[in-house]
Design a protein around this motif. Structure first.
Motif, PDB file in Angstrom:
ATOM      1  N   HIS A 112       0.801  -1.225   0.000  1.00  0.00           N
ATOM      2  CA  HIS A 112       0.000   0.000   0.000  1.00  0.00           C
ATOM      3  C   HIS A 112       0.836   1.278   0.000  1.00  0.00           C
ATOM      4  O   HIS A 112       0.310   2.362  -0.232  1.00  0.00           O
ATOM      5  CB  HIS A 112      -0.928   0.028   1.230  1.00  0.00           C
ATOM      6  N   PHE A 113       2.133   1.136   0.263  1.00  0.00           N
ATOM      7  CA  PHE A 113       2.966   2.323   0.480  1.00  0.00           C
ATOM      8  C   PHE A 113       2.935   3.285  -0.696  1.00  0.00           C
ATOM      9  O   PHE A 113       2.821   4.500  -0.509  1.00  0.00           O
ATOM     10  CB  PHE A 113       4.413   1.915   0.779  1.00  0.00           C
ATOM     11  N   HIS A 114       3.036   2.792  -1.931  1.00  0.00           N
ATOM     12  CA  HIS A 114       3.106   3.707  -3.073  1.00  0.00           C
ATOM     13  C   HIS A 114       1.822   4.518  -3.210  1.00  0.00           C
ATOM     14  O   HIS A 114       1.857   5.691  -3.585  1.00  0.00           O
ATOM     15  CB  HIS A 114       3.428   2.950  -4.375  1.00  0.00           C
ATOM     16  N   ARG A 115       0.663   3.911  -2.865  1.00  0.00           N
ATOM     17  CA  ARG A 115      -0.593   4.665  -2.917  1.00  0.00           C
ATOM     18  C   ARG A 115      -0.659   5.684  -1.779  1.00  0.00           C
ATOM     19  O   ARG A 115      -1.157   6.804  -1.960  1.00  0.00           O
ATOM     20  CB  ARG A 115      -1.779   3.705  -2.830  1.00  0.00           C
ATOM     21  N   GLN A 116      -0.156   5.300  -0.604  1.00  0.00           N
ATOM     22  CA  GLN A 116      -0.125   6.233   0.523  1.00  0.00           C
ATOM     23  C   GLN A 116       0.766   7.434   0.207  1.00  0.00           C
ATOM     24  O   GLN A 116       0.423   8.580   0.517  1.00  0.00           O
ATOM     25  CB  GLN A 116       0.385   5.525   1.778  1.00  0.00           C
ATOM     26  N   PHE A 117       1.921   7.159  -0.394  1.00  0.00           N
ATOM     27  CA  PHE A 117       2.862   8.226  -0.738  1.00  0.00           C
ATOM     28  C   PHE A 117       2.224   9.192  -1.733  1.00  0.00           C
ATOM     29  O   PHE A 117       2.272  10.415  -1.551  1.00  0.00           O
ATOM     30  CB  PHE A 117       4.141   7.615  -1.320  1.00  0.00           C
ATOM     31  N   THR A 118       1.609   8.637  -2.792  1.00  0.00           N
ATOM     32  CA  THR A 118       0.986   9.484  -3.810  1.00  0.00           C
ATOM     33  C   THR A 118      -0.164  10.290  -3.231  1.00  0.00           C
ATOM     34  O   THR A 118      -0.329  11.481  -3.540  1.00  0.00           O
ATOM     35  CB  THR A 118       0.494   8.626  -4.985  1.00  0.00           C
ATOM     36  N   ALA A 119      -0.954   9.672  -2.370  1.00  0.00           N
ATOM     37  CA  ALA A 119      -2.081  10.374  -1.759  1.00  0.00           C
ATOM     38  C   ALA A 119      -1.605  11.502  -0.856  1.00  0.00           C
ATOM     39  O   ALA A 119      -2.242  12.561  -0.778  1.00  0.00           O
ATOM     40  CB  ALA A 119      -2.932   9.389  -0.957  1.00  0.00           C
ATOM     41  N   THR A 120      -0.471  11.309  -0.181  1.00  0.00           N
ATOM     42  CA  THR A 120       0.054  12.323   0.738  1.00  0.00           C
ATOM     43  C   THR A 120       0.716  13.467  -0.005  1.00  0.00           C
ATOM     44  O   THR A 120       0.493  14.644   0.315  1.00  0.00           O
ATOM     45  CB  THR A 120       1.065  11.692   1.721  1.00  0.00           C
ATOM     46  N   PHE A 121       1.529  13.150  -1.010  1.00  0.00           N
ATOM     47  CA  PHE A 121       2.389  14.160  -1.624  1.00  0.00           C
ATOM     48  C   PHE A 121       1.960  14.612  -3.022  1.00  0.00           C
ATOM     49  O   PHE A 121       2.535  15.567  -3.558  1.00  0.00           O
ATOM     50  CB  PHE A 121       3.835  13.644  -1.691  1.00  0.00           C
ATOM     51  N   GLY A 122       1.004  13.932  -3.622  1.00  0.00           N
ATOM     52  CA  GLY A 122       0.515  14.372  -4.918  1.00  0.00           C
ATOM     53  C   GLY A 122       1.374  13.950  -6.093  1.00  0.00           C
ATOM     54  O   GLY A 122       1.128  14.381  -7.221  1.00  0.00           O
ATOM     55  N   SER A 140       4.076  10.356  -7.427  1.00  0.00           N
ATOM     56  CA  SER A 140       4.517   9.003  -7.085  1.00  0.00           C
ATOM     57  C   SER A 140       5.914   9.023  -6.479  1.00  0.00           C
ATOM     58  O   SER A 140       6.668   9.998  -6.623  1.00  0.00           O
ATOM     59  CB  SER A 140       4.525   8.128  -8.343  1.00  0.00           C
ATOM     60  N   VAL A 141       6.260   7.917  -5.812  1.00  0.00           N
ATOM     61  CA  VAL A 141       7.614   7.789  -5.259  1.00  0.00           C
ATOM     62  C   VAL A 141       8.646   7.934  -6.370  1.00  0.00           C
ATOM     63  O   VAL A 141       9.649   8.647  -6.230  1.00  0.00           O
ATOM     64  CB  VAL A 141       7.793   6.426  -4.561  1.00  0.00           C
ATOM     65  N   HIS A 142       8.409   7.261  -7.489  1.00  0.00           N
ATOM     66  CA  HIS A 142       9.368   7.282  -8.599  1.00  0.00           C
ATOM     67  C   HIS A 142       9.585   8.699  -9.105  1.00  0.00           C
ATOM     68  O   HIS A 142      10.740   9.125  -9.306  1.00  0.00           O
ATOM     69  CB  HIS A 142       8.857   6.392  -9.737  1.00  0.00           C
ATOM     70  N   ARG A 143       8.498   9.450  -9.269  1.00  0.00           N
ATOM     71  CA  ARG A 143       8.648  10.813  -9.772  1.00  0.00           C
ATOM     72  C   ARG A 143       9.330  11.702  -8.732  1.00  0.00           C
ATOM     73  O   ARG A 143      10.141  12.568  -9.075  1.00  0.00           O
ATOM     74  CB  ARG A 143       7.287  11.404 -10.156  1.00  0.00           C
ATOM     75  N   TYR A 144       9.008  11.515  -7.467  1.00  0.00           N
ATOM     76  CA  TYR A 144       9.656  12.307  -6.420  1.00  0.00           C
ATOM     77  C   TYR A 144      11.166  12.086  -6.455  1.00  0.00           C
ATOM     78  O   TYR A 144      11.939  13.049  -6.408  1.00  0.00           O
ATOM     79  CB  TYR A 144       9.098  11.928  -5.040  1.00  0.00           C
ATOM     80  N   VAL A 145      11.590  10.826  -6.543  1.00  0.00           N
ATOM     81  CA  VAL A 145      13.028  10.515  -6.572  1.00  0.00           C
ATOM     82  C   VAL A 145      13.671  11.126  -7.814  1.00  0.00           C
ATOM     83  O   VAL A 145      14.759  11.717  -7.747  1.00  0.00           O
ATOM     84  CB  VAL A 145      13.250   8.989  -6.523  1.00  0.00           C
ATOM     85  N   GLN A 146      13.003  10.995  -8.967  1.00  0.00           N
ATOM     86  CA  GLN A 146      13.523  11.591 -10.204  1.00  0.00           C
ATOM     87  C   GLN A 146      13.735  13.097 -10.044  1.00  0.00           C
ATOM     88  O   GLN A 146      14.786  13.635 -10.430  1.00  0.00           O
ATOM     89  CB  GLN A 146      12.552  11.333 -11.357  1.00  0.00           C
TER      90      GLN A 146
END
Length: 292
Positions: free
Chosen positions: A42-52, A54-60
């Motif tokens: 569920h983490f990737h959905r939680q991250f996207t819901a919190t920060f708007g 995805s994890v991948h895009r944030y890291v990029q």
């Protein structure tokens, strides 16, 4: 309920700090979900819901921001080394991604950055980090007697979108003058709002503390002084690009409740550490509100 929400936010902050600290490492979902102590399913959905985003895009974006700073403000690393640090297998792959995001090649950006598309590209990253912006309290504010500091000043007047170019010139000038940040303190003095009604009214001074005679070397450099006296001081740790929330806290919340009165000098900051020399979550700035 409030304690549970705070715990959730603390875990998410821990993930952002881990990403900033390990940009050179493999940042997969399994590892990041373990840092947050959330289910990997569920983490990737939680991250996207919190920060708007995805994890991948944030890291990029975090890697690309570091790369762009290394290109614009540092001359020691080659484009190839910067590409490798950003997680790209080849300089060509990095160049394609960089051009797609900023409309310039890495080499062109290094010579003459176009800052407007740069600011737009990192809007989602800034918004994500502001989601869990630290809140301040009166315990975070100290009152200090600050000594006067003689400074050399490069003024920026006009559109804040072009501030990056002024910062570049300021860094180049102080390097030529031998005023290294480790030995010569760095200050920003804000003479306008961060977003005035007209961008032409934006005004800030980039300052470096020095007692040396000033040689302009072709730049418009002025001698000045940050006056001494009592100041309310608020230290900000991490993501110090935007200090407006901290300044608003001092003006809107702390000052009326303190019984103090502001002195006739603008709010200013001293930058104590710099990105990308340290990860963004470890950058430190002291914000000074001069008092009577």
């Amino acid at each position: 309920m409030k304690a549970a929400l705070q715990n959730y936010q603390d875990r998410m902050r821990r993930v952002l700090d881990h990403i900033d600290r390990h940009l050179d490492h493999d940042l997969d979902l399994d590892g990041l979900s373990a840092v947050a102590a959330f289910s990997k399913f569920h983490f990737h959905r939680q991250f996207t819901a919190t920060f708007g985003l995805s994890v991948h895009r944030y890291v990029q974006l975090a890697r690309m921001k570091r790369a762009s700073h290394q290109l614009a403000y540092g001359k020691a690393q080659s484009v190839t080394d910067i590409a490798m640090d950003a997680g790209y297998d080849t300089p060509d792959a990095f160049a394609r991604a960089f051009r797609q995001r900023f409309g310039q090649s890495p080499s062109s950006f290094r010579k003459s950055p176009d800052w407007e598309p740069w600011l737009a590209a990192f809007g989602p990253l800034d918004n994500a980090r502001n989601t869990l912006m630290k809140t301040f309290s009166s315990d975070d504010v100290t009152i200090r007697e600050v000594p006067a500091t003689r400074v050399a000043i490069m003024e920026h007047r006009g559109d804040p979108a072009t501030l990056g170019a002024t910062i570049q010139r300021f860094i180049a000038w102080r390097r030529a003058a031998g005023l290294h940040p480790r030995t010569s303190p760095t200050f920003n003095v804000w003479r306008s709002e961060r977003r005035p009604a007209s961008s032409a009214d934006y005004s800030t001074d980039l300052c470096v503390g020095t007692d040396q005679p000033i040689e302009a070397n072709g730049e418009e450099i002025k001698a000045g002084e940050i006056p001494g006296g009592r100041c309310a001081v608020l230290r900000i740790v991490g993501y110090t690009d935007n200090l407006e929330p901290a300044a608003l806290y001092l003006y809107r919340d702390w000052l009326p409740a303190s019984g103090e009165e502001a002195r006739d000098f603008p709010i200013y900051c001293q930058r104590l550490s710099f990105f990308p020399e340290v990860p963004e979550h470890e950058t430190v700035a002291d914000l000074f509100l001069p008092l009577k």
